[in-house]
Enzyme design. Structure first.
Site, PDB file in Angstrom:
ATOM      1  N   GLU A 196       0.839  -1.210   0.000  1.00 21.24           N
ATOM      2  CA  GLU A 196       0.000   0.000   0.000  1.00 21.24           C
ATOM      3  C   GLU A 196       0.876   1.263   0.000  1.00 21.24           C
ATOM      4  O   GLU A 196       0.442   2.316  -0.483  1.00 21.24           O
ATOM      5  CB  GLU A 196      -0.969  -0.002   1.190  1.00 21.24           C
ATOM      6  CG  GLU A 196      -1.900  -1.211   1.271  1.00 21.24           C
ATOM      7  CD  GLU A 196      -3.224  -1.062   0.510  1.00 21.24           C
ATOM      8  OE1 GLU A 196      -3.287  -0.284  -0.458  1.00 21.24           O
ATOM      9  OE2 GLU A 196      -4.201  -1.750   0.900  1.00 21.24           O
ATOM     10  N   HIS A 262      -9.161  -7.655  -4.627  1.00 19.52           N
ATOM     11  CA  HIS A 262     -10.278  -8.076  -3.772  1.00 19.52           C
ATOM     12  C   HIS A 262     -10.915  -9.375  -4.282  1.00 19.52           C
ATOM     13  O   HIS A 262     -11.320 -10.226  -3.481  1.00 19.52           O
ATOM     14  CB  HIS A 262     -11.341  -6.974  -3.722  1.00 19.52           C
ATOM     15  CG  HIS A 262     -11.017  -5.872  -2.743  1.00 19.52           C
ATOM     16  ND1 HIS A 262     -11.725  -4.698  -2.682  1.00 19.52           N
ATOM     17  CD2 HIS A 262     -10.076  -5.781  -1.772  1.00 19.52           C
ATOM     18  CE1 HIS A 262     -11.237  -3.931  -1.712  1.00 19.52           C
ATOM     19  NE2 HIS A 262     -10.234  -4.556  -1.160  1.00 19.52           N
TER      20      HIS A 262
END
Ligand SMILES: NC(=O)c1ccc[n+]([C@@H]2O[C@H](COP(=O)([O-])OP(=O)(O)OC[C@H]3O[C@@H](n4cnc5c(N)ncnc54)[C@H](O)[C@@H]3O)[C@@H](O)[C@H]2O)c1
Ligand SMILES: O=C(O)C(=O)C[C@@H](O)[C@H](O)[C@H](O)COP(=O)(O)O
Ligand SMILES: [Zn+2]
Length: 378
Positions: A196, A262
């Site tokens: 991230e 995801h």
């Protein structure tokens, strides 16, 4: 970035999330958990605190936080959940909401999320619904939570049909990121959180990405560069959140790599087979490769992004996910549940190169399917 790298100091770095009357500070630096009681007492005199944490974090850091709260005259109680993504579930939500109610936490009290992104997302969502809304403080203890999930107010749990599909925007009133707490974080989790950090460079800041290519070892092993990386990440996220709190536009840039990631996480059963940051790493490589496929981005930038993530030790290919995944249609079914889908059309975060991501609407599902089918074999 090199010039901006601070040395660890007693004074924390402060980043402000400018959201009008809901603005809040992110305090960043080593050793901050020991002083969290004084910060909370100053912010909300007289409040009681319900700490939500997981078993791993409790073992290392709950004692410090409880002692700090007690020293500041704050009464606290603790709800300890099982570690791991599976806690972001209806059952996990029930445990935390019922725990808060049993502890008689009132509207002027505070919930304190002490842990990684799982604890933060779950405790934040519980806070948003108990007694129709309690304020909460984020004390992120994983790299991922310090650079991303503790900031910006996305809270929620997973559905078997897709990631984070049940949730609310609920901003914290304070974030306390003790970078020293990362010393107890397992190496695999540190690397996953680093994905991230790399995301901020890849999506909008080529200079940050240049710096990360040189500094990632120090960031992962823990030194002044780590504090600088957390501060740079929070500064980048705070700016995006301040201009688009509820993701009606630009905030979707923070989703770079997440539509693919995801789906892979859900496909792997929200398990230890694929951590969130690992899914994001693979997803960002896919987003770059798909952008190149569409003629938007150079092959050199695809290789550069992938090489960096590989150097850090992150997975970059679908085939890096151990075990079985749903077939391509199964992954497309998960992708169709993405929250960015609008009037049935896919939205993806694509890129024109390192630091040049953009929001692409009406992306052709058949072309994504064909690309995914090919990438599964790569
Ligand atoms: N809300 C947002 O904006 C946002 C952003 C990014 C990710 N997320 C969510 O965050 C979650 C992932 O967060 P994560 O990577 O922190 O995972 P996590 O919360 O599961 O924490 C990772 C692991 O490290 C352990 N741990 C955490 N801090 C520790 C410490 N200091 N010492 C020892 N062990 C420690 C935890 O117990 C857990 O086993 C996902 O559910 C993801 O969807 C949310
Ligand atoms: O804060 C955001 O906005 C993000 O997209 C940050 C992401 O890293 C994070 O994983 C987020 O939870 C994903 O949001 P979602 O809306 O796609 O579930
Ligand atoms: Zn993420």
């Amino acid at each position: 970035m090199t010039a901006a790298s601070p040395s660890p100091a007693a004074d924390p770095r402060l980043v402000r999330v400018e959201l009008g009357n809901r603005a809040y500070d992110i305090a960043i630096g080593p050793g901050l958990l020991a002083g969290i009681g004084a910060r909370i007492a100053a912010l909300r005199p007289g409040a009681r605190v319900a700490i939500v944490t997981d078993r791993n974090v409790a073992q290392h850091h709950l004692g410090t936080v409880e002692a700090s709260l007690a020293a500041a005259g704050i009464t606290s109680s603790a709800i300890v959940i099982e570690p791991g993504e599976s806690a972001k579930s209806y059952a996990g939500l029930q445990q935390v909401t019922e725990g808060l109610i049993a502890a008689r936490i009132e509207r002027r009290d505070l919930v304190l999320a002490l842990g990684g992104g799982v604890v933060g997302d779950l405790a934040g969502f519980a806070a948003s619904v108990v007694r129709r809304g309690l304020d909460f403080v984020q004390a992120p203890t994983s790299l991922l939570a310090q650079v991303d999930s503790s900031v910006g107010g996305k809270t929620g749990i997973n559905s078997p049909q897709g990631k984070n599909l049940i949730g609310a925007f609920h901003q914290p009133v304070l974030v306390v990121a003790d970078t020293g707490a990362l010393d107890t974080l397992p190496a695999r989790e540190l690397r996953a959180g680093y994905a991230e950090v790399a995301k901020y460079g890849l999506l909008g800041d080529a200079k940050l990405f240049d710096w990360l290519e040189g500094a990632w070892r120090e960031i992962v092993t823990g030194s002044a560069e780590r504090v600088a990386a957390v501060a740079a990440s929070c500064t980048a996220k705070a700016a995006i959140v301040a201009r688009d709190e509820t993701e009606t536009g630009d905030r979707a840039l923070l989703n770079l790599g997440h539509t693919f990631g995801h789906a892979l996480e859900a496909g792997a059963g929200y398990s230890q087979r694929l951590l969130h940051g690992e899914g994001v790493s693979i997803g960002m490589c896919l987003a770059f490769a798909y952008s190149a496929r569409l003629g938007l981005c150079s092959g050199q930038d695809v290789v550069r992004a992938q090489r960096h993530l590989e150097a850090v030790g992150l997975p970059t290919r679908i085939s890096d996910v151990p075990g079985e995944l749903p077939d391509t249609d199964g992954l497309m079914t998960l992708i169709a549940q993405d929250k960015k889908v609008s009037r049935g059309q896919l939205t993806f975060i694509l890129t024109r190169g390192i630091g040049e991501a953009f929001v692409a609407k009406d992306v052709d599902a058949a072309s994504v399917r064909a690309f995914l089918e090919e990438m599964r074999a790569a």
